[in-house]
Scaffold this motif. Sequence first.
Motif, short mmCIF file in Angstrom:
data_model
loop_
_atom_site.label_atom_id
_atom_site.label_comp_id
_atom_site.label_asym_id
_atom_site.label_seq_id
_atom_site.Cartn_x
_atom_site.Cartn_y
_atom_site.Cartn_z
N UNK A 186 -3.20 13.63 -10.90
CA UNK A 186 -3.38 13.73 -12.34
C UNK A 186 -4.50 14.73 -12.65
N UNK A 187 -4.60 15.10 -13.92
CA UNK A 187 -5.54 16.13 -14.32
C UNK A 187 -7.00 15.71 -14.09
N UNK A 188 -7.32 14.44 -14.25
CA UNK A 188 -8.71 14.00 -14.11
C UNK A 188 -9.11 13.72 -12.66
N UNK A 189 -8.24 14.02 -11.70
CA UNK A 189 -8.57 13.85 -10.29
C UNK A 189 -8.05 12.57 -9.68
N UNK A 190 -7.56 11.66 -10.49
CA UNK A 190 -6.99 10.43 -9.94
C UNK A 190 -5.61 10.71 -9.37
N UNK A 191 -5.17 9.82 -8.53
CA UNK A 191 -3.84 9.95 -7.94
C UNK A 191 -3.02 8.73 -8.27
N UNK A 192 -1.73 8.95 -8.43
CA UNK A 192 -0.81 7.86 -8.71
C UNK A 192 0.35 7.96 -7.72
N UNK A 193 0.69 6.84 -7.14
CA UNK A 193 1.80 6.76 -6.20
C UNK A 193 2.97 6.07 -6.89
N UNK A 194 4.12 6.72 -6.86
CA UNK A 194 5.34 6.15 -7.42
C UNK A 194 6.26 5.78 -6.27
N UNK A 195 6.73 4.54 -6.24
CA UNK A 195 7.66 4.09 -5.20
C UNK A 195 9.06 4.09 -5.80
N UNK A 196 10.01 4.72 -5.08
CA UNK A 196 11.40 4.78 -5.52
C UNK A 196 12.29 4.16 -4.45
N UNK A 197 13.37 3.53 -4.89
CA UNK A 197 14.35 3.02 -3.94
C UNK A 197 15.08 4.21 -3.32
N UNK A 198 15.25 4.21 -2.01
CA UNK A 198 15.83 5.34 -1.31
C UNK A 198 17.31 5.54 -1.57
N UNK A 199 18.02 4.48 -1.95
CA UNK A 199 19.46 4.61 -2.17
C UNK A 199 19.81 4.95 -3.61
#
Length: 114
Positions: free
Chosen positions: A87-100
């Motif tokens: 993100x712009x302010x230096x934080x990070x976000x992890x998004x988990x997606x279903x592989x199928x």
Amino acid sequence: MTDRTAEEATRIRWLKAVVIGLGIIFVGLAVLLLVLIMTGGPKRTTPAAASPPRAVAVEDLTMTLPKNSRIADVLATGNRIVLRVRLMDGTERFYALDGETLKPLGSVTVLVEK
């Protein structure tokens, strides 16, 4: 006759030692067999038979990222896809997606302490 009885006694001692040794080996192998049966045997590290890929209908999905952010990494593990977004302010976000199905499962935001 004393030579013959002494020789026979020596042979009998050797025979007893061999029988006892074989008995110990037999009991050890029986215990090993029982342990392998009880624990399910050695674990295989390679898959026995890989299942063929199955056809899954994936619809067009849209995922909106926050403004001025970028995708830093894409990781795939097993049946999950993880997007690391900076993100712009230096934080990070992890998004988990279903592989199928590529449907979002959730997200985790990592904040930077100031």
